[in-house]
Enzyme design. Structure first.
Site, PDB file in Angstrom:
ATOM      1  N   ASP A  10       0.859  -1.186   0.000  1.00 36.30           N
ATOM      2  CA  ASP A  10       0.000   0.000   0.000  1.00 36.30           C
ATOM      3  C   ASP A  10       0.896   1.236   0.000  1.00 36.30           C
ATOM      4  O   ASP A  10       1.637   1.484   0.954  1.00 36.30           O
ATOM      5  CB  ASP A  10      -0.894  -0.023   1.237  1.00 36.30           C
ATOM      6  N   ASP A 106      -3.067   2.464  -5.998  1.00 35.13           N
ATOM      7  CA  ASP A 106      -1.981   2.552  -5.028  1.00 35.13           C
ATOM      8  C   ASP A 106      -1.776   1.286  -4.204  1.00 35.13           C
ATOM      9  O   ASP A 106      -0.952   1.272  -3.283  1.00 35.13           O
ATOM     10  CB  ASP A 106      -2.204   3.730  -4.087  1.00 35.13           C
ATOM     11  N   GLU A 107      -2.503   0.214  -4.495  1.00 41.40           N
ATOM     12  CA  GLU A 107      -2.387  -1.015  -3.715  1.00 41.40           C
ATOM     13  C   GLU A 107      -2.277  -2.220  -4.642  1.00 41.40           C
ATOM     14  O   GLU A 107      -2.907  -2.252  -5.700  1.00 41.40           O
ATOM     15  CB  GLU A 107      -3.600  -1.202  -2.795  1.00 41.40           C
TER      16      GLU A 107
END
Length: 414
Positions: A10, A106-107
């Site tokens: 993350d 973003d993960e």
């Protein structure tokens, strides 16, 4: 159950971290990436650690955030930069595994099972990735390490920023079960109300619920939730390159001001259809179903869709269908705040036209030849190299791209 090693990476405060990378003077002051007030997106999209200290939250209005933090600095989003950093992070991940499943920009989940003999155990790989992201990208990441995807995700949430958390078969009851029930994937606002009403407050409560209770309360997903809380999630990490191809393409916009005339509605619809058709022509696909949606000033969303007789990716075909649907959907009175157009049920087979001496067929052929020429020119010289006269005047919304990078949306026609 087969032993697996799954990581969840993350990128911390992603949008805000990228903005601070390009403006280092902002790193030690409260910063929030916010949508445009003029375009009615005046909310916090992301915030840095300094802003978090004041209680600034994602999705709250800018005025609410500034009430908590008067010295909050707001900056507009730059999605092209975020996409670039996301891809650079994936390049780092691919040095350790080829099984990478994105969970937003973003993960990502990484399945590093079997890679341990090359790079060390899961925790060691996680630290290597964390350090490389910090040194090579100039931002930070939190990494969860576990034996399944759901616990790996919970691990990355437990300690931030720039941290690694291991959730093992030996410690998950201690680390995971005391967490609030809505910490686990699959428990949203509606579900947590249902669970709280029967005394289920924590993930441990979910795991120890009597068999059949959650299914009775939540339907077929209830038992899956209970098994996940027990550590029995067996869902695989699906590499994005193995994902099924998109079955639809769509564009929607929220306008700077409400649309009250058919002329404005048609101009916006035309611009969206043009972007969608560019994507279909670029990818060599055709649509068998057109859908339109509008949102009025009361935030009421209306939708209508239609199967079409012959698959098409031509602008004139898509736009004429979209315009007809809008005529059926909008009464011409209630102001239109947002508008969307979608091409669904995509196929690689286009319209097969029978040869004919009819003048109508000749016109269709000329139209298709013209659209093909326009597409070739735009592909070579850019999307703005040719513009339709109807779109020369400024549109009532601000586009973040040139119409060539639309993302697929969920399938609309079943």
């Amino acid at each position: 159950m087969k032993n697996r090693t799954v990581l969840h990476c993350d990128l911390n405060n992603f949008f805000a971290s990228v903005e601070c990378f390009y403006a280092p003077e902002l790193k030690n002051v409260p910063v929030a990436v916010c949508g445009s007030k003029e375009e009615r997106h005046g909310i916090v999209l992301a915030k840095n650690e300094e802003a978090k200290k004041y209680g600034v939250k994602t999705a709250e209005a800018i005025w609410q955030a500034k009430k908590k933090c008067p010295n909050l600095i707001t900056v507009p989003p730059h999605y092209d930069k975020y996409a670039e950093f996301s891809q650079r992070a994936k390049q780092i991940y691919r040095d350790y595994t080829d099984r990478i499943e994105p969970f937003g920009i973003d993960e990502c989940w990484l399945d590093v099972t079997g890679c341990e003999w090359l790079f060390g155990d899961g925790e060691e790989i996680a630290h290597k990735i964390r350090r490389r992201i910090k040194h090579e990208l100039g931002i930070t990441a939190s990494v969860g390490v576990s034996f399944n995807k759901i616990f790996a995700k919970l691990g990355s949430d437990l300690k931030k920023p720039d941290a690694v958390t291991v959730i093992s078969r030996e410690n998950y009851r201690e680390k995971i079960w005391p967490l609030p029930a809505d910490s686990i994937i699959g428990v949203g606002r509606k579900t947590i109300r249902v669970l709280n009403n029967v005394g289920i407050k924590t993930i441990g409560d979910i795991a120890s619920a009597p068999e059949g209770l959650l299914e009775e309360l939540l339907g077929k997903n209830g038992e899956g939730l209970r098994l996940a809380a027990m550590g029995l999630d067996a869902s695989p990490v699906v590499d994005e390159r193995d994902s099924p191809e998109a079955k639809s393409i769509g564009r929607s916009v929220t306008c700077r001001y409400s649309l009250t005339s058919w002329e404005d509605v048609h101009r916006v619809a035309l611009s969206l259809c043009e972007r969608i058709c560019y994507s279909m022509q670029r990818d060599g696909v055709f649509t068998e179903c057109i859908k339109v949606s509008i949102k009025n000033d009361s935030l009421c969303v209306l939708e209508k869709q239609k199967k079409i007789m012959q698959p098409t990716n031509s602008l004139s075909g898509v736009y004429s269908e979209a315009k007809a649907l809008l005529r059926e959907l909008w009464n011409g009175v209630s102001p239109v705040r947002a508008l969307g157009v979608y091409a669904a049920s995509l196929t690689e087979s286009g319209c097969i036209c029978q040869l004919s001496f009819d003048s109508g067929a000749e016109k269709l052929q000329k139209r298709d030849n013209l659209e093909e020429s326009v597409f070739m020119i735009r592909s070579k010289f850019g999307a703005d190299s040719l513009k339709r006269a109807a779109l020369l005047e400024e549109l009532p919304y601000s586009s973040r791209d040139d119409g060539t990078n639309e993302k697929p949306v969920q399938e609309i026609c079943k």
